[in-house]
Motif scaffolding. Structure first.
Motif, mmCIF file in Angstrom:
data_model
loop_
_atom_site.group_PDB
_atom_site.id
_atom_site.type_symbol
_atom_site.label_atom_id
_atom_site.label_comp_id
_atom_site.label_asym_id
_atom_site.label_seq_id
_atom_site.Cartn_x
_atom_site.Cartn_y
_atom_site.Cartn_z
ATOM 1 N N LEU A 167 0.833 -1.213 0.000
ATOM 2 C CA LEU A 167 0.000 0.000 0.000
ATOM 3 C C LEU A 167 0.862 1.255 0.000
ATOM 4 O O LEU A 167 0.496 2.272 -0.613
ATOM 5 C CB LEU A 167 -0.942 -0.020 1.206
ATOM 6 N N ASN A 168 1.996 1.214 0.686
ATOM 7 C CA ASN A 168 2.924 2.353 0.650
ATOM 8 C C ASN A 168 3.457 2.581 -0.762
ATOM 9 O O ASN A 168 3.559 3.723 -1.232
ATOM 10 C CB ASN A 168 4.095 2.126 1.607
ATOM 11 N N ILE A 169 3.799 1.502 -1.453
ATOM 12 C CA ILE A 169 4.311 1.618 -2.820
ATOM 13 C C ILE A 169 3.232 2.160 -3.754
ATOM 14 O O ILE A 169 3.482 3.040 -4.595
ATOM 15 C CB ILE A 169 4.834 0.253 -3.306
ATOM 16 N N ILE A 170 2.030 1.665 -3.593
ATOM 17 C CA ILE A 170 0.914 2.143 -4.420
ATOM 18 C C ILE A 170 0.659 3.630 -4.180
ATOM 19 O O ILE A 170 0.409 4.405 -5.119
ATOM 20 C CB ILE A 170 -0.354 1.310 -4.133
ATOM 21 N N ALA A 171 0.766 4.056 -2.910
ATOM 22 C CA ALA A 171 0.531 5.465 -2.564
ATOM 23 C C ALA A 171 1.705 6.359 -2.976
ATOM 24 O O ALA A 171 1.547 7.581 -3.088
ATOM 25 C CB ALA A 171 0.289 5.599 -1.067
ATOM 26 N N GLY A 172 2.870 5.749 -3.173
ATOM 27 C CA GLY A 172 4.044 6.534 -3.539
ATOM 28 C C GLY A 172 4.719 7.212 -2.363
ATOM 29 O O GLY A 172 5.613 8.047 -2.549
ATOM 30 N N ARG A 173 4.317 6.846 -1.152
ATOM 31 C CA ARG A 173 4.935 7.415 0.046
ATOM 32 C C ARG A 173 4.609 6.516 1.238
ATOM 33 O O ARG A 173 3.707 5.672 1.178
ATOM 34 C CB ARG A 173 4.439 8.836 0.319
ATOM 35 N N ALA A 174 5.342 6.714 2.324
ATOM 36 C CA ALA A 174 5.176 5.861 3.504
ATOM 37 C C ALA A 174 3.997 6.335 4.332
ATOM 38 O O ALA A 174 4.154 7.101 5.292
ATOM 39 C CB ALA A 174 6.452 5.854 4.346
ATOM 40 N N ILE A 175 2.810 5.872 3.984
ATOM 41 C CA ILE A 175 1.634 6.250 4.767
ATOM 42 C C ILE A 175 1.453 5.332 5.974
ATOM 43 O O ILE A 175 0.720 5.664 6.901
ATOM 44 C CB ILE A 175 0.355 6.259 3.905
ATOM 45 N N TYR A 176 2.100 4.155 5.975
ATOM 46 C CA TYR A 176 2.025 3.231 7.108
ATOM 47 C C TYR A 176 3.427 2.941 7.639
ATOM 48 O O TYR A 176 4.378 2.807 6.871
ATOM 49 C CB TYR A 176 1.382 1.896 6.706
ATOM 50 N N ASP A 177 3.542 2.850 8.947
ATOM 51 C CA ASP A 177 4.790 2.448 9.583
ATOM 52 C C ASP A 177 4.796 0.925 9.673
ATOM 53 O O ASP A 177 4.247 0.342 10.610
ATOM 54 C CB ASP A 177 4.903 3.068 10.970
#
Length: 496
Positions: free
Chosen positions: A453-463
């Motif tokens: 999901l972080n890769i899909i979002a293009g940023r680290a939205i989850y730790d």
């Protein structure tokens, strides 16, 4: 230079395949490299011998994360069966129900020993070790020194091959937090007297779980098939030998060797790795500054001796913990109780005797025939099967089954994490060995899911490193699906 793939996943275990499936489902390009030539699932695979199926280590399917439960149902909608949990502890010629049944435990221990245990517990509560650092100190504070010696010391040292004084308290907090002598006795009295509601138990006290009818590998074979149908690729028999990062382009070059010895090269923006963290750091270019930290990480291995036969008396347990110091075996799996469909002829019993060891030590290097002879003698000594009832046997070895939580592991992992985040962006450790965290299967899956999901979002939205970090996660409820909506255990807060 060839195509640049968006994501390469190293390892087709629960974390890797979960990540790959989520990426493919969202239309992202992904290639999975798995070193095994035949099996997906890693330690969660289903191994086989003459039609008999067995689980490497035992994998219960439960989670309080709705996302994980939903994913299991999505991947394997018609093949999950509900199984009762039944396990016991064997100690000095007696069996103890696990979870504890208070009256049975008192009877087995005897009045004097029970009184001594309670006195030891009272002393530990009156004079606790402040800020316990070791497993020994943590358990002693929760149960008292005497119960630590009976029910924790021998088994734990069999598993880890080291003194309980050298094992971090982190492991105890992660695996058995919420379970103390007081809570165990209360729960044991409830069970003995059949009082209270099911599910009102501490971590490790679940009463049922779901299970794929032909072993855990069914789940990961389904995940691999569905991931490929969505456009993802799976390359089996690929051993990754080198990972080179080009800072200027932000592209990774991955060198792998196939089963025939031929070299393959892949280029990718993201690398998701569930391979052992120590091995990955050794394969990196440029040479990481934290390589010394990585080489200090330790792993525990184990082997399973599978005994097949027709005993006079069968037992219903899924598994039995062997706390007795007179035998080397640490745990006995009863695969028929995991699922009757794992038994080829439908009538035999198939037991897996687990021996914990280090890769390359005397036990690991023993001939299969010697290991079968040892297991046959010990299963008779324990009383679960007569030696003459064993009709066939095989041995399965599993390297790097458990990342070791010694007193330096946390500092070593922290140093590695810091360097990866600053010098090697796009390299995403996932899963038990990838992150050197002794996670359960569902925790490993969650690390793969959140990374995707972080890769899909293009940023680290989850730790992702926050998964399973606090120890409040409970395994209560039927299949772990109940209360999933209210659980925050496996879905870390978004990074601010």
């Amino acid at each position: 230079m060839g195509e640049i793939i968006e994501s390469i996943v190293i390892g087709a275990g629960p974390a890797g395949l979960t990540a790959a499936y989520v990426l493919a489902k969202n239309g992202r390009e992904v290639v999975v490299l798995e070193q095994d030539e035949s099996y997906v699932g890693g330690i969660s695979r289903t191994a086989s011998y003459k039609g008999f199926l067995f689980d490497i280590g035992g994998h219960r399917f439960f989670s309080k994360s709705k996302e994980i439960v939903d994913l299991w149902d999505e991947l394997l909608p018609h093949d999950l069966i509900e199984r009762p949990r039944l396990s016991r502890i064997y100690y000095r010629d007696k069996f103890y129900a696990y979870p504890l049944k208070a009256f049975e435990a008192l009877k087995n221990l005897g009045l004097l020993e029970s009184a001594a245990c309670m006195a030891s517990f009272a002393f530990a509560k009156a004079f606790p070790v402040k800020e316990p650092r070791s497993f020994h100190q943590w358990v002693r504070n929760q149960f008292g020194e005497r119960l630590f010696g009976i029910f924790f010391k021998t088994y734990t040292e069999k598993v880890w091959g080291m003194s309980c004084d050298d094992i971090s308290a982190d492991w105890a907090a992660q695996r058995i937090k919420g379970l103390s002598l007081g809570s165990a006795i209360v729960d044991g009295l409830r069970r003995s007297l059949k009082l209270g509601k099911a599910g009102e138990t501490a971590k490790t006290l679940i009463e049922s779980f779901r299970y794929p009818r032909r072993g855990p590998g069914m789940m990961w074979e389904a995940a691999a098939r569905k991931m490929q149908k969505l456009g993802g690729r799976l390359a089996m028999g690929r051993r990754v030998e080198a990972l080179a990062y080009d800072e200027a382009s932000g592209v990774w070059t991955i060198t792998a060797r196939d089963a025939g010895g031929a070299t393959e090269t892949y280029r990718a923006r993201n690398v998701l790795s569930s391979a052992p963290l120590r091995d990955v750091m050794n394969a990196l270019t440029p040479t990481p500054l934290s390589l010394f930290n990585a080489r200090s990480l330790a792993y525990r291995d184990f082997l399973t001796v599978v005994l097949i036969g027709r005993p006079r008396d069968e037992f219903p347990d899924n598994w039995v913990y062997i706390h007795d110091p007179s035998v080397q075996v640490g745990r006995v799996q009863n695969f028929k109780s995991w699922s009757p469909e794992m038994i080829a002829d439908g009538v035999s019993i198939c037991l897996g005797l687990e021996y914990f060891c280090f890769e390359g030590d005397g036990l690991w290097n023993s001939a299969d025939a010697d290991l079968v002879a040892l297991a046959t003698a010990e299963i008779e000594k324990i009383g679960l099967m007569k030696a003459e009832d064993v009709r066939d046997a095989c041995v399965v070895r599993q390297a790097k089954a458990y990342p070791v939580y010694d007193d330096s592991y946390a500092a070593n992992v922290q140093a590695i994490r810091l360097e990866l985040s600053t010098r090697f962006p796009g390299l995403h450790p996932v899963g038990r060995n990838g992150m050197h965290k002794y996670n359960n299967q569902d925790h490993a899956m969650m690390t793969g899911m959140l990374t995707a999901l972080n890769i899909i979002a293009g940023r680290a939205i989850y730790d992702v490193w926050g998964v399973n970090e606090d120890a409040e996660y409970s395994e209560s409820g039927v299949s772990g699906a109940q209360q999933a909506l209210s659980s925050e255990r496996l879905v870390p807060k978004r990074v601010a």
